[in-house]
Scaffold this active site. Structure first.
Site, mmCIF file in Angstrom:
data_model
loop_
_atom_site.group_PDB
_atom_site.id
_atom_site.type_symbol
_atom_site.label_atom_id
_atom_site.label_comp_id
_atom_site.label_asym_id
_atom_site.label_seq_id
_atom_site.Cartn_x
_atom_site.Cartn_y
_atom_site.Cartn_z
ATOM 1 N N GLN A 231 0.813 -1.216 0.000
ATOM 2 C CA GLN A 231 0.000 0.000 0.000
ATOM 3 C C GLN A 231 0.846 1.265 0.000
ATOM 4 O OE1 GLN A 231 -2.801 1.162 3.473
ATOM 5 N NE2 GLN A 231 -4.117 0.701 1.735
ATOM 6 N N LEU A 243 3.906 10.569 7.747
ATOM 7 C CA LEU A 243 2.502 10.408 7.373
ATOM 8 C C LEU A 243 1.647 11.609 7.773
ATOM 9 C CD1 LEU A 243 0.230 8.463 6.400
ATOM 10 C CD2 LEU A 243 0.044 7.694 8.769
ATOM 11 N N GLU A 246 -4.961 9.948 6.993
ATOM 12 C CA GLU A 246 -6.201 9.978 6.221
ATOM 13 C C GLU A 246 -7.290 10.724 6.991
ATOM 14 O OE1 GLU A 246 -6.818 6.360 4.124
ATOM 15 O OE2 GLU A 246 -8.974 6.366 4.478
ATOM 16 N N ARG A 389 -5.856 -2.532 1.592
ATOM 17 C CA ARG A 389 -6.416 -2.399 2.935
ATOM 18 C C ARG A 389 -7.158 -1.072 3.083
ATOM 19 N NH1 ARG A 389 -5.013 0.221 7.537
ATOM 20 N NH2 ARG A 389 -2.898 0.816 6.937
#
Lengths: 586, 250
Positions: A231, A243, A246, A389
């Site tokens: 991913q 990161l 999301e 995922r």
């Protein structure tokens, strides 16, 4: 050699390992647990998870929706019976964590608040601001301290699984502080070592996420499954790969190309309005968003940054109050590592490797084909993620399957007799191989081998894939493994806290995991989920490839790949659509 | 790409298998503006000297592994940047007040023991199971402890604390903050158990309110405030023991 006896050994002290340990201690009293981890448990990579964990609790949500979102999100490569079990257990685990003290974000009345994540029909993501993994990990670690049955062995680096009489009977580890080998003799073991994203250079993961747990099982003949599915998270900081959760998009953040255009509407995720709405635009799944970035990049519509091209993640319209309440860590990270204040400016982001969908083959109980070995979490392939995922399913997976694997291992331990006498000799001979690395002259530096690995994987097995490039990567990886076997040059020849030596052992496993990814990818002549090809195999091909890849180690030779059927219970494969098209479908 | 400059990084070196005592070694490290001290150390390990030993993992200030002293200040090496020290050289040493295992790696077992000593988990008033459903807890109630729950166990506060330096029997800032975190949680009924640690000589009364712990905390946990709050609890506990024969109710 020091020998430590216990009923169950758990390898890895992250979310899955801790949950497994607690399950054994709490639900199988009388058994001893050795929790063996290469870092002190609260340093494990679970700590970096930001956005949240799935569990049906919102009145608009249902287990059926969670099932459908997961199976369609995984492009029908999920084990549907396992998904069924999973969605049924998630909420129980979230509540369990709540009762252990996890500071879940709440609504004003004190009830649990949930947010949207990509690919979800209803809000389902339990969150603790944007530090969900951190709070889950610390809650589990601190909770684990009340169980005397759990004996921690912090900073012990596991190198080998030891098999005698066809079953797992021990784990060889090096005590990092002294470099001394230790044999953990056991009746069952749970592998909970996390993923392998550090196979790639641009990634969101901590330095410890190197895949050696997968490598250890693979070396003992346990197949790795679906390793071609890697991913790319669409929103990481260029360069560092840090990161940007999301949750940013779950809270309403948008993605813009260099012209300020919300480009996702051009990739089957629009139309723009009505917005926000689930499973559309920025709330599409990660594979689609990362692939859309690749196309925008090809078309020259991305921004230039010192560390490669990027698009803008814009949160400004959420306002300072909401940003600080829901995304405080994102703010700090962007300010510290990108010199951008998300309250006043958009954040440059680009895709980076984030998660290994595949892993050690295991069933719904966490049992691998090797008797006595169980697996849970990112190192495993229990079958819930398929080809892509969904965000929020991995933290839930740690808990649901960490517990399941712990209980299965406990059951197995109760039914098993003491270890065979030959084990210690095997441990000695494996330890000698590792210790020999400290004495060898010549060879290549760890950093050079690792750099080469990253180059090969980025060029050959990236977001977008082509046969000849993947074939080349397979050849280059074989050469790199050869170079590794020829010797690793170590500056540090001592045993005490020799991280250079441990990194070299780790790299041996990582190279094999990389090879498993490349070979499985080459043979999958279709596009599905995160595996996207542009060489005549752009479409999903259910006739030939509605099947798992099983990768079998052949020792020093390249792996053998076979295929196995997918369990389909109630969701027949159909076109995987998001945005407006998804609404027409349902 | 931003311009590359060169900085001198002086590292404390100590190999328990070879050295009688720590010594220093200086490395010349090329760096760009966005490079952290951690990335400087990684450059040394990758290219100049593979034996330099330090802990690191997440490189985003959440795992708590990479604490060290830079120019005598405790910092997380992943979120401190070489540009901020240039053109001066920097001196990197292991966290103060802990035994050195090797180079920049310290022995953290004393801290882990202290963390374990504060009953660092919820003690519910009555046993619950998931079937009972989640507790209610309002955002205001969460505010009571959430700050203390931000601790990443990086140990910078122990390296900064002069009291811990003088006498490492002191339970110390992070462990006492964690104790305060559970005591302040509306779901917890374990205060009584924890008061023993609080009241002990090595508990809150070991603190002389220097406040450096809160200054160096990278997560704004404010252990000094947590300790102060516990001093009030401890004082109340002391007096209540005279008033009520069975001690403080919970």
């Amino acid at each position: 050699m020091q020998v430590i006896q216990s009923d169950v050994v758990i390898i890895g002290g992250g979310g899955a390992g801790l949950r497994a340990a607690i399950a054994v201690a709490q639900e199988a009293p009388g058994l001893s647990v050795a929790l063996v981890s290469k870092v002190v448990p609260m340093r494990s990579h679970t700590v970096a998870a930001e956005g949240g964990s799935a569990g049906v609790i919102h009145p608009d949500d249902s287990l059926d929706k969670h099932f459908d979102d997961t199976v369609s999100g995984g492009d029908w490569l999920c084990e549907q019976d396992v998904v069924e079990y999973f969605v049924g257990q998630c909420t129980r685990e979230m509540i369990q964590l709540e009762q252990w003290g996890c500071p879940w974000s709440r609504r004003d009345d004190g009830s649990i608040n949930v947010r949207f994540f990509g690919g979800m029909k209803s809000p389902r993501t339990w969150f603790a601001a944007d530090k969900t993994g951190f709070h889950i990990l610390h809650t589990l670690f601190q909770t684990s301290l009340q169980f005397p049955a759990i004996r921690r062995h912090d900073e012990f680096f596991c190198t080998d699984l030891l098999v005698e009489d066809g079953r797992l009977q021990g784990v060889l580890a090096l005590c990092i502080a002294t470099g001394e080998p230790v044999l953990f003799q056991c009746k069952a073991a749970v592998l909970a070592t996390g993923g392998a994203s550090r196979v790639f250079g641009q990634n969101t993961n901590a330095g410890i996420v190197t895949g050696e747990g997968m490598g250890m099982a693979y070396a003992q003949g346990v197949p790795l499954r679906d390793m071609e599915f890697v991913q790319w998270h669409p929103t990481a900081l260029p360069g560092s790969g840090i990161l940007m959760t999301e949750g940013c998009r779950g809270e309403g953040g948008i993605l813009l190309n260099k012209d300020g255009h919300r480009y996702l509407q051009d990739y089957g995720l629009g139309p723009l309005d009505p917005w926000p709405r689930p499973r559309a635009m920025e709330l599409g799944p990660r594979d689609r968003l990362s692939q859309a970035f690749w196309h925008e990049d090809q078309a020259g519509r991305t921004l230039q940054t010192p560390h490669g091209t990027a698009v803008h993640l814009d949160l400004r319209h959420l306002g300072e109050k909401k940003i600080m309440e829901r995304l405080p860590m994102i703010c700090e990270l962007a300010r510290t590592f990108a010199a951008v204040d998300p309250v006043t400016a958009p954040i440059p982001v680009r895709p980076a490797v984030h998660y290994t969908m595949g892993g050690v083959l295991c069933d719904v109980h966490g049992a691998t084909p090797l008797p006595g070995l169980y697996a849970a979490g990112e190192c495993s392939s229990v079958g819930i993620h398929g080809a892509n995922r969904l965000g929020s399913n991995s933290l839930a997976e740690l808990l649901v399957f960490g517990r399941a694997a712990g209980l299965s291992a406990a059951r197995h331990a109760r039914e098993t007799h003491a270890a065979s006498a030959a084990l210690q000799a095997q441990a000695e001979s494996r330890a000698a191989v590792h210790l020999d690395m400290l004495r060898r002259e010549g060879g290549t530096r760890v950093a050079r081998l690792r750099q080469r690995l990253h180059e090969i994987m980025e060029a050959g097995v990236g977001i977008v894939r082509e046969g000849p490039r993947m074939a080349r990567a397979c050849e280059q990886l074989a050469e790199l493994r050869e170079q590794f076997r020829a010797g690793v040059a170590l500056d540090d020849r001592g045993r005490a806290f020799n991280t250079e030596w441990l990194t070299a052992i780790e790299l041996g496993h990582t190279l094999q995991v990389a090879e498993a990814m490349a070979h499985a990818a080459l043979l999958r002549q279709e596009s599905r989920g995160a595996h996207m090809r542009i060489d005549g195999f752009e479409a999903r091909d259910d006739e030939r490839f509605l099947c798992h890849s099983l990768i079998h180690s052949q020792g020093d030779a390249p792996p053998r790949v076979t295929h196995s059927p997918v369990t389909i219970t109630r969701s027949q494969p159909r076109a995987r659509v998001y945005g407006g098209a998804a609404q027409n479908q349902s | 790409m931003s311009q590359t400059r060169t900085i001198m990084i002086e590292c404390l070196r100590y190999d328990p298998e070879q050295d009688q005592a720590p010594h220093y070694r200086t490395y010349e490290v090329p760096f760009t503006d966005e490079m952290s001290v951690l990335e400087g150390l990684q450059y040394i390990k990758d290219h100049l000297d593979g034996s330099l030993t330090f802990r690191w993992s997440c490189r985003m200030a959440i795992c708590g592994s990479c604490g060290c002293m830079v120019n005598h200040q405790p910092i997380l090496s992943c979120q401190s940047f070489l540009r901020d020290y240039y053109p001066a050289r920097i001196r990197v040493e292991p966290l103060e007040h802990f035994p050195i295992v090797k180079d920049l790696v310290i022995d953290q077992s004393d801290f882990l023991g202290k963390l374990e000593s504060v009953t660092p988990y919820l003690v519910p008033a009555q046993p619950l199971t998931p079937e009972d459903g989640p507790n209610l807890q309002t955002p205001r109630q969460i505010e009571d402890y959430l700050g203390y729950a931000q601790c990443i166990n990086c140990l910078l506060c122990y390296a900064a604390c002069p009291q811990y330096g003088l006498n490492n029997a002191f339970t110390g800032p992070a462990a006492l903050a964690l104790l305060a975190r559970y005591n302040a949680d509306s779901r917890d009924a374990g205060q009584k158990t924890r008061m023993e640690v609080v009241n002990a000589e090595e508990g809150v009364w070991g603190c002389t309110l220097v406040g450096l712990c809160s200054e160096v905390c990278p997560k704004h946990v404010d252990p000094a405030r947590a300790i102060n709050r516990n001093k009030i609890n401890s004082t109340q506990d002391y007096f209540l023991r005279f008033l009520a024969p069975f001690g403080r109710g919970s």
